[in-house]
Scaffold this motif. Structure first.
Motif, PDB file in Angstrom:
ATOM      1  N   LYS A   1       1.397  -1.456  -0.162  1.00  0.00           N
ATOM      2  CA  LYS A   1      -0.153   0.188  -0.133  1.00  0.00           C
ATOM      3  C   LYS A   1       0.947   1.640   0.256  1.00  0.00           C
ATOM      4  N   ASN A   2       2.285   1.319  -0.323  1.00  0.00           N
ATOM      5  CA  ASN A   2       3.416   2.397   0.208  1.00  0.00           C
ATOM      6  C   ASN A   2       2.910   2.409  -1.090  1.00  0.00           C
ATOM      7  N   ALA A   3       2.467   3.823  -1.807  1.00  0.00           N
ATOM      8  CA  ALA A   3       2.184   3.213  -3.018  1.00  0.00           C
ATOM      9  C   ALA A   3       3.802   4.623  -3.935  1.00  0.00           C
ATOM     10  N   GLY A   4       4.432   4.586  -4.219  1.00  0.00           N
ATOM     11  CA  GLY A   4       5.892   4.575  -5.481  1.00  0.00           C
ATOM     12  C   GLY A   4       6.823   4.192  -4.806  1.00  0.00           C
ATOM     13  N   SER A   5       6.719   3.692  -3.872  1.00  0.00           N
ATOM     14  CA  SER A   5       8.014   2.949  -3.445  1.00  0.00           C
ATOM     15  C   SER A   5       8.407   1.536  -3.320  1.00  0.00           C
ATOM     16  N   ILE A   6       9.616   1.367  -3.874  1.00  0.00           N
ATOM     17  CA  ILE A   6       9.955   0.038  -4.121  1.00  0.00           C
ATOM     18  C   ILE A   6      11.158  -0.376  -3.081  1.00  0.00           C
ATOM     19  N   GLU A   7      10.872  -1.830  -2.382  1.00  0.00           N
ATOM     20  CA  GLU A   7      11.663  -1.563  -0.687  1.00  0.00           C
ATOM     21  C   GLU A   7      11.809  -2.922  -1.660  1.00  0.00           C
ATOM     22  N   ILE A   8      13.704  -3.509  -1.232  1.00  0.00           N
ATOM     23  CA  ILE A   8      14.356  -4.471  -1.736  1.00  0.00           C
ATOM     24  C   ILE A   8      15.235  -4.495  -0.110  1.00  0.00           C
ATOM     25  N   ASP A   9      14.527  -5.810   0.030  1.00  0.00           N
ATOM     26  CA  ASP A   9      15.534  -6.358   1.191  1.00  0.00           C
ATOM     27  C   ASP A   9      15.886  -8.048   1.208  1.00  0.00           C
ATOM     28  N   GLY A  10      16.592  -8.758   2.036  1.00  0.00           N
ATOM     29  CA  GLY A  10      17.377  -9.479   1.884  1.00  0.00           C
ATOM     30  C   GLY A  10      16.953 -10.932   2.766  1.00  0.00           C
ATOM     31  N   GLY A  11      16.200 -12.008   2.528  1.00  0.00           N
ATOM     32  CA  GLY A  11      16.313 -13.164   3.257  1.00  0.00           C
ATOM     33  C   GLY A  11      16.877 -14.384   3.750  1.00  0.00           C
ATOM     34  N   THR A  12      16.382 -15.061   3.949  1.00  0.00           N
ATOM     35  CA  THR A  12      17.007 -16.371   3.832  1.00  0.00           C
ATOM     36  C   THR A  12      18.215 -16.564   2.931  1.00  0.00           C
ATOM     37  N   GLY A  13      19.814 -16.497   3.386  1.00  0.00           N
ATOM     38  CA  GLY A  13      20.977 -17.395   2.685  1.00  0.00           C
ATOM     39  C   GLY A  13      21.899 -15.878   1.886  1.00  0.00           C
ATOM     40  N   VAL A  14      20.817 -14.512   2.571  1.00  0.00           N
ATOM     41  CA  VAL A  14      21.574 -13.123   2.160  1.00  0.00           C
ATOM     42  C   VAL A  14      22.275 -12.837   3.467  1.00  0.00           C
ATOM     43  N   GLY A  15      23.378 -12.270   3.092  1.00  0.00           N
ATOM     44  CA  GLY A  15      24.010 -12.476   4.525  1.00  0.00           C
ATOM     45  C   GLY A  15      23.696  -9.964   5.419  1.00  0.00           C
ATOM     46  N   ARG A  16      23.857 -10.058   6.199  1.00  0.00           N
ATOM     47  CA  ARG A  16      23.688  -9.371   6.782  1.00  0.00           C
ATOM     48  C   ARG A  16      24.971  -8.445   7.001  1.00  0.00           C
ATOM     49  N   VAL A  17      24.802  -7.232   6.936  1.00  0.00           N
ATOM     50  CA  VAL A  17      26.554  -6.742   7.160  1.00  0.00           C
ATOM     51  C   VAL A  17      26.590  -6.183   8.774  1.00  0.00           C
ATOM     52  N   THR A  18      27.752  -6.690   9.048  1.00  0.00           N
ATOM     53  CA  THR A  18      27.702  -6.236  10.469  1.00  0.00           C
ATOM     54  C   THR A  18      29.122  -5.462  10.685  1.00  0.00           C
ATOM     55  N   LYS A  19      30.065  -4.576   9.858  1.00  0.00           N
ATOM     56  CA  LYS A  19      31.324  -4.414   9.556  1.00  0.00           C
ATOM     57  C   LYS A  19      31.202  -2.991   8.892  1.00  0.00           C
ATOM     58  N   PRO A  20      31.821  -1.540   9.047  1.00  0.00           N
ATOM     59  CA  PRO A  20      31.840  -0.944   8.312  1.00  0.00           C
ATOM     60  C   PRO A  20      32.656  -1.211   7.046  1.00  0.00           C
ATOM     61  N   GLY A  21      32.909   0.043   5.877  1.00  0.00           N
ATOM     62  CA  GLY A  21      33.376  -0.383   5.160  1.00  0.00           C
ATOM     63  C   GLY A  21      33.267  -1.058   3.588  1.00  0.00           C
ATOM     64  N   LEU A  22      31.940  -1.425   3.740  1.00  0.00           N
ATOM     65  CA  LEU A  22      31.454  -2.640   2.267  1.00  0.00           C
ATOM     66  C   LEU A  22      30.237  -1.208   1.596  1.00  0.00           C
ATOM     67  N   GLY A  23      30.241   0.047   2.413  1.00  0.00           N
ATOM     68  CA  GLY A  23      29.707   0.786   1.405  1.00  0.00           C
ATOM     69  C   GLY A  23      28.358   0.675   1.291  1.00  0.00           C
ATOM     70  N   LEU A  24      27.757  -0.119   2.772  1.00  0.00           N
ATOM     71  CA  LEU A  24      26.699  -0.849   3.289  1.00  0.00           C
ATOM     72  C   LEU A  24      26.558   0.012   4.250  1.00  0.00           C
ATOM     73  N   GLU A  25      25.074  -0.623   4.648  1.00  0.00           N
ATOM     74  CA  GLU A  25      24.863   0.257   6.445  1.00  0.00           C
ATOM     75  C   GLU A  25      25.334  -0.611   7.005  1.00  0.00           C
ATOM     76  N   ILE A  26      26.385  -0.449   7.771  1.00  0.00           N
ATOM     77  CA  ILE A  26      25.548  -2.319   9.100  1.00  0.00           C
ATOM     78  C   ILE A  26      23.993  -2.375   9.454  1.00  0.00           C
ATOM     79  N   GLY A  27      23.636  -3.507   9.121  1.00  0.00           N
ATOM     80  CA  GLY A  27      22.414  -4.320   9.872  1.00  0.00           C
ATOM     81  C   GLY A  27      21.769  -4.941   8.729  1.00  0.00           C
ATOM     82  N   THR A  28      21.608  -3.548   7.215  1.00  0.00           N
ATOM     83  CA  THR A  28      21.044  -3.836   6.445  1.00  0.00           C
ATOM     84  C   THR A  28      21.658  -5.399   5.757  1.00  0.00           C
TER      85      THR A  28
END
Length: 367
Positions: A93-120
């Motif tokens: 229902k969130n008009a105009g938005s495209i939200e992308i996330d990772g599920g099972t088997g896609v890693g989560r970032v826990t350290k800086p320096g990768l160009g991605l926010e920690i926790g994403t």
């Protein structure tokens, strides 16, 4: 040509995990729109290039779908080759938005320096952009009033990730969704060079100023016994010694411990910057000259000249008890790596035997 040899053929290109996720996402959206099973889709890659990718599975309902693609790395030796990349897509229902996330088997970032926010989720910027752009075009009418949610998963991702640098980089629980072009170029050095830069970026982001550069997994294992540094400071440079130390200098690394076995270090000592077995050979004349400077007998020099490999030379030097040879190798590696770094990085070189004992170390530390 012998009976066992085959004529060389042009190597087959493949596609990245990012391209797989994009294709699965587009197929899912198209299946919702058409209410039909999708067998292949054409996706737009960066730089306006298009490719068609087959869809392995497709299930859909009125407002959601699940599609998957089997990763095809072409003729590139890739641990993700054959992995299933799944996308669960929902209309929100969130008009105009495209939200992308990772599920099972896609890693989560826990350290800086990768160009991605920690926790994403470890879905790199280019794949995210590819998914977003393809869905924005395909789902233009839907996005006027609704949103799109994309969840990328890889059933065997956590298992596959153990064969990658992800655990070291602080990417936990799975693989990364990668790719800067969408296409995998067979045996490309670009991906390895990118991995080296990324590893160094993590070290710097974690406030580290020293690294251990090893030629592979075994030399890293032995190095860990000798050097007390955090995981993120260990970087496998593989065959890219010159490039790696140049990057260390560029990124402000203060000290680099360079560790490996006789084969790679002998090549580096002879001035070879890229030490792949197919790209360079160990220079037996060079090793013979080094042995001569260390006082080796003529019979030893004859044996070195006829040696098959650097490991064979190591055995000859050990059997004939040539003093100072291994230290000389380390000294020459030190000179070469110092030159490649333009003297900006303090360097220590460690030469291991194949059981993990230290044959030579420069500068010397009383061994």
């Amino acid at each position: 040509m012998s009976e066992t040899e085959k004529p060389r053929q042009k190597l087959r290109t493949g596609f990245t995990t990012g391209a797989c996720a994009t294709a699965a996402a587009k197929a899912a959206l198209v299946s919702i729109i058409t209410q039909k099973k999708i067998e292949s889709v054409e996706i737009l890659l960066p730089k306006e290039k298009k490719i068609t990718i087959n869809i392995a599975s497709c299930k859909f309902e009125s407002g959601s779908a699940r599609c998957s693609v089997i990763k095809d790395g072409g003729d590139d030796p890739d641990v993700t080759h054959g992995a299933e990349i799944i996308v669960d897509l929902e209309i929100t229902k969130n008009a105009g938005s495209i939200e992308i996330d990772g599920g099972t088997g896609v890693g989560r970032v826990t350290k800086p320096g990768l160009g991605l926010e920690i926790g994403t989720a470890a879905i790199n910027p280019t794949p995210k952009k590819m998914i977003t752009e393809n869905l924005a075009v395909t789902g233009k009418n839907i996005l006027d009033t609704s949103g799109i949610s994309v969840l990328v998963s890889v059933p065997k991702g956590e298992e596959i990730a153990q064969k990658t640098d992800n655990p070291r980089l602080g990417i936990i629980g799975g693989i990364s969704i990668l790719g800067t072009t969408g296409i995998v170029i067979p045996y490309s050095t670009a991906s390895f060079a990118a991995s080296i830069r990324q590893s160094l970026d993590v070290t710097v982001a974690m406030k580290g100023d020293a690294v251990v550069l090893t030629t592979g997994g075994r030399s890293e294992e032995f190095s860990r016994r000798e050097i007390d540094l955090p995981d993120h400071c260990f970087v496998q440079m593989g065959d890219f010694a010159g490039y790696t130390i140049q990057q260390c200098a560029k990124k402000g690394i203060r000290k680099a411990h360079v560790a490996g076995f006789i084969g790679k270090l002998a090549k580096i000592s002879a001035g070879v910057k890229q030490t792949h077995v197919k790209g360079s050979k160990v220079d037996m004349a060079f090793l013979g000259e080094m042995a001569k400077r260390c006082g080796a007998a003529s019979s030893t020099l004859d044996r070195i000249k006829a040696a098959n490999t650097a490991r064979h030379v190591q055995e000859i030097i050990t059997e004939d008890k040539v003093p100072g040879f291994f230290l000389s190798i380390c000294n020459e590696v030190h000179k070469q790596m110092t030159a490649h770094s333009e003297g900006k990085v303090e360097i220590e070189v460690i030469l291991f035997d194949f059981d993990g004992s230290i044959l030579g170390r420069f500068p010397q530390q009383g061994i």
